[in-house]
Design a protein around this motif. Structure first.
Motif, PDB file in Angstrom:
ATOM      1  N   VAL A   7       0.863  -1.177   0.000  1.00  0.00           N
ATOM      2  CA  VAL A   7       0.000   0.000   0.000  1.00  0.00           C
ATOM      3  C   VAL A   7       0.902   1.231   0.000  1.00  0.00           C
ATOM      4  CG1 VAL A   7      -0.212   0.119   2.503  1.00  0.00           C
ATOM      5  CG2 VAL A   7      -2.001   1.081   1.091  1.00  0.00           C
ATOM      6  N   ALA A   8       0.463   2.251  -0.690  1.00  0.00           N
ATOM      7  CA  ALA A   8       1.240   3.495  -0.701  1.00  0.00           C
ATOM      8  C   ALA A   8       1.274   4.059   0.712  1.00  0.00           C
ATOM      9  CB  ALA A   8       0.608   4.494  -1.666  1.00  0.00           C
ATOM     10  N   ASP A   9       2.474   4.447   1.148  1.00  0.00           N
ATOM     11  CA  ASP A   9       2.594   4.974   2.510  1.00  0.00           C
ATOM     12  C   ASP A   9       1.852   6.289   2.672  1.00  0.00           C
ATOM     13  OD1 ASP A   9       4.348   6.594   1.093  1.00  0.00           O
ATOM     14  OD2 ASP A   9       6.141   5.880   2.137  1.00  0.00           O
ATOM     15  N   SER A  10       1.555   6.965   1.564  1.00  0.00           N
ATOM     16  CA  SER A  10       0.852   8.244   1.651  1.00  0.00           C
ATOM     17  C   SER A  10      -0.621   8.089   2.036  1.00  0.00           C
ATOM     18  CB  SER A  10       0.966   8.999   0.328  1.00  0.00           C
ATOM     19  OG  SER A  10       0.421   8.221  -0.723  1.00  0.00           O
ATOM     20  N   VAL A  11      -1.184   6.878   1.921  1.00  0.00           N
ATOM     21  CA  VAL A  11      -2.591   6.680   2.284  1.00  0.00           C
ATOM     22  C   VAL A  11      -2.743   6.299   3.759  1.00  0.00           C
ATOM     23  CG1 VAL A  11      -3.277   6.029  -0.046  1.00  0.00           C
ATOM     24  CG2 VAL A  11      -2.662   4.251   1.597  1.00  0.00           C
ATOM     25  N   LEU A  14      -0.457   9.752   7.594  1.00  0.00           N
ATOM     26  CA  LEU A  14       0.675  10.271   8.363  1.00  0.00           C
ATOM     27  C   LEU A  14       1.093  11.626   7.809  1.00  0.00           C
ATOM     28  CD1 LEU A  14       2.785   6.983   8.520  1.00  0.00           C
ATOM     29  CD2 LEU A  14       1.283   7.897  10.293  1.00  0.00           C
ATOM     30  N   THR A  15       1.681  12.433   8.663  1.00  0.00           N
ATOM     31  CA  THR A  15       2.207  13.728   8.218  1.00  0.00           C
ATOM     32  C   THR A  15       3.470  13.487   7.394  1.00  0.00           C
ATOM     33  OG1 THR A  15       3.629  14.034  10.136  1.00  0.00           O
ATOM     34  CG2 THR A  15       1.355  14.854  10.324  1.00  0.00           C
ATOM     35  N   GLN A  16       3.965  14.534   6.737  1.00  0.00           N
ATOM     36  CA  GLN A  16       5.173  14.406   5.925  1.00  0.00           C
ATOM     37  C   GLN A  16       6.360  13.972   6.769  1.00  0.00           C
ATOM     38  OE1 GLN A  16       5.694  14.486   2.612  1.00  0.00           O
ATOM     39  NE2 GLN A  16       3.462  14.616   2.420  1.00  0.00           N
ATOM     40  N   SER A  17       6.495  14.553   7.968  1.00  0.00           N
ATOM     41  CA  SER A  17       7.629  14.176   8.823  1.00  0.00           C
ATOM     42  C   SER A  17       7.483  12.735   9.315  1.00  0.00           C
ATOM     43  CB  SER A  17       7.773  15.137   9.991  1.00  0.00           C
ATOM     44  OG  SER A  17       6.635  15.099  10.819  1.00  0.00           O
ATOM     45  N   GLU A  18       6.249  12.284   9.575  1.00  0.00           N
ATOM     46  CA  GLU A  18       6.030  10.899   9.991  1.00  0.00           C
ATOM     47  C   GLU A  18       6.313   9.943   8.836  1.00  0.00           C
ATOM     48  OE1 GLU A  18       2.558  11.676  13.362  1.00  0.00           O
ATOM     49  OE2 GLU A  18       1.992  11.372  11.266  1.00  0.00           O
ATOM     50  N   LEU A  19       5.912  10.319   7.609  1.00  0.00           N
ATOM     51  CA  LEU A  19       6.218   9.498   6.439  1.00  0.00           C
ATOM     52  C   LEU A  19       7.721   9.407   6.214  1.00  0.00           C
ATOM     53  CD1 LEU A  19       3.477  10.549   3.872  1.00  0.00           C
ATOM     54  CD2 LEU A  19       3.774   8.314   4.939  1.00  0.00           C
ATOM     55  N   PHE A  20       8.422  10.525   6.381  1.00  0.00           N
ATOM     56  CA  PHE A  20       9.874  10.523   6.249  1.00  0.00           C
ATOM     57  C   PHE A  20      10.486   9.556   7.259  1.00  0.00           C
ATOM     58  CE2 PHE A  20      14.024  12.127   7.610  1.00  0.00           C
ATOM     59  CZ  PHE A  20      14.709  12.072   6.405  1.00  0.00           C
ATOM     60  N   LEU A  21      10.023   9.622   8.497  1.00  0.00           N
ATOM     61  CA  LEU A  21      10.533   8.737   9.546  1.00  0.00           C
ATOM     62  C   LEU A  21      10.234   7.278   9.211  1.00  0.00           C
ATOM     63  CD1 LEU A  21      11.911   8.548  12.308  1.00  0.00           C
ATOM     64  CD2 LEU A  21       9.670   8.821  13.353  1.00  0.00           C
TER      65      LEU A  21
END
Length: 180
Positions: A7-11, A14-21
């Motif tokens: 699954v795409a992590d963007s769905v 999560l916030t951008q910083s959480e996705l980065f982490l």
């Protein structure tokens, strides 16, 4: 593994910083699995734990960037990894809190000692000032007494000279006293 098992992590919401982490931790986990450094999950070193490591390694090598694998082994491994990272962070926070508390205790102790020392020095200075005041009073009193004694002595000397002059010249009991 097909793209339908990820699954795409963007769905994930999560916030951008959480996705980065999350992406960063996935990369760390993938590097460890390629290097054979998978953390022990309490299963021992039996042959049953090896397929899981191989599955994770294969899943991570086939993973699509920006996507989370949905197979149970990948998710379990990612979850366990994140739990370990969180425990490490909690331990470090506890260590830093203990160090902070110790530092505050030490500073408070030093401050308390400094205040106590300052209070002691203030009390000492007050005693010294009181002693100086007493000595100055005694000095002034002694000065007045000395001046009185000098005045009395001058009077005695003058009387003695008058007596000496009023006596016939050969009858003096001693020489004239010098004035002081």
């Amino acid at each position: 593994m097909s793209a339908t098992q990820s699954v795409a992590d963007s769905v994930l919401g999560l916030t951008q910083s959480e996705l980065f982490l999350l992406r960063q931790q996935q990369q760390i986990l993938a590097q460890r699995s390629h290097q054979g450094g998978m953390p022990d999950r309490g299963r021992g070193t039996s042959r049953q734990s090896q397929p899981s490591s191989r599955a994770v390694s294969a899943a991570s090598s086939q993973s699509v960037p920006g996507r989370i694998m949905l197979d149970p082994h990948s998710l379990q491994t990612l979850y366990a990894h994140l739990e370990n990272v969180m425990r490490s962070i909690q331990r470090r926070i506890a260590e830093l809190e203990d160090a902070t508390a110790q530092s505050v205790r030490n500073s408070s102790s030093r401050a308390g000692n400094t205040v106590q020392n300052a209070d002691n020095e203030i009390a000492r200075m007050r005693r010294i000032i009181t002693e100086i005041d007493n000595l100055e009073q005694q000095f002034e009193q002694l000065g007045r007494v000395r001046d009185k004694i000098k005045a009395i002595r001058n009077n005695v000397d003058e009387l003695s000279e008058r007596l000496d002059r009023s006596r016939p010249s050969g009858h003096s009991a001693g020489g004239a006293r010098p004035r002081r």
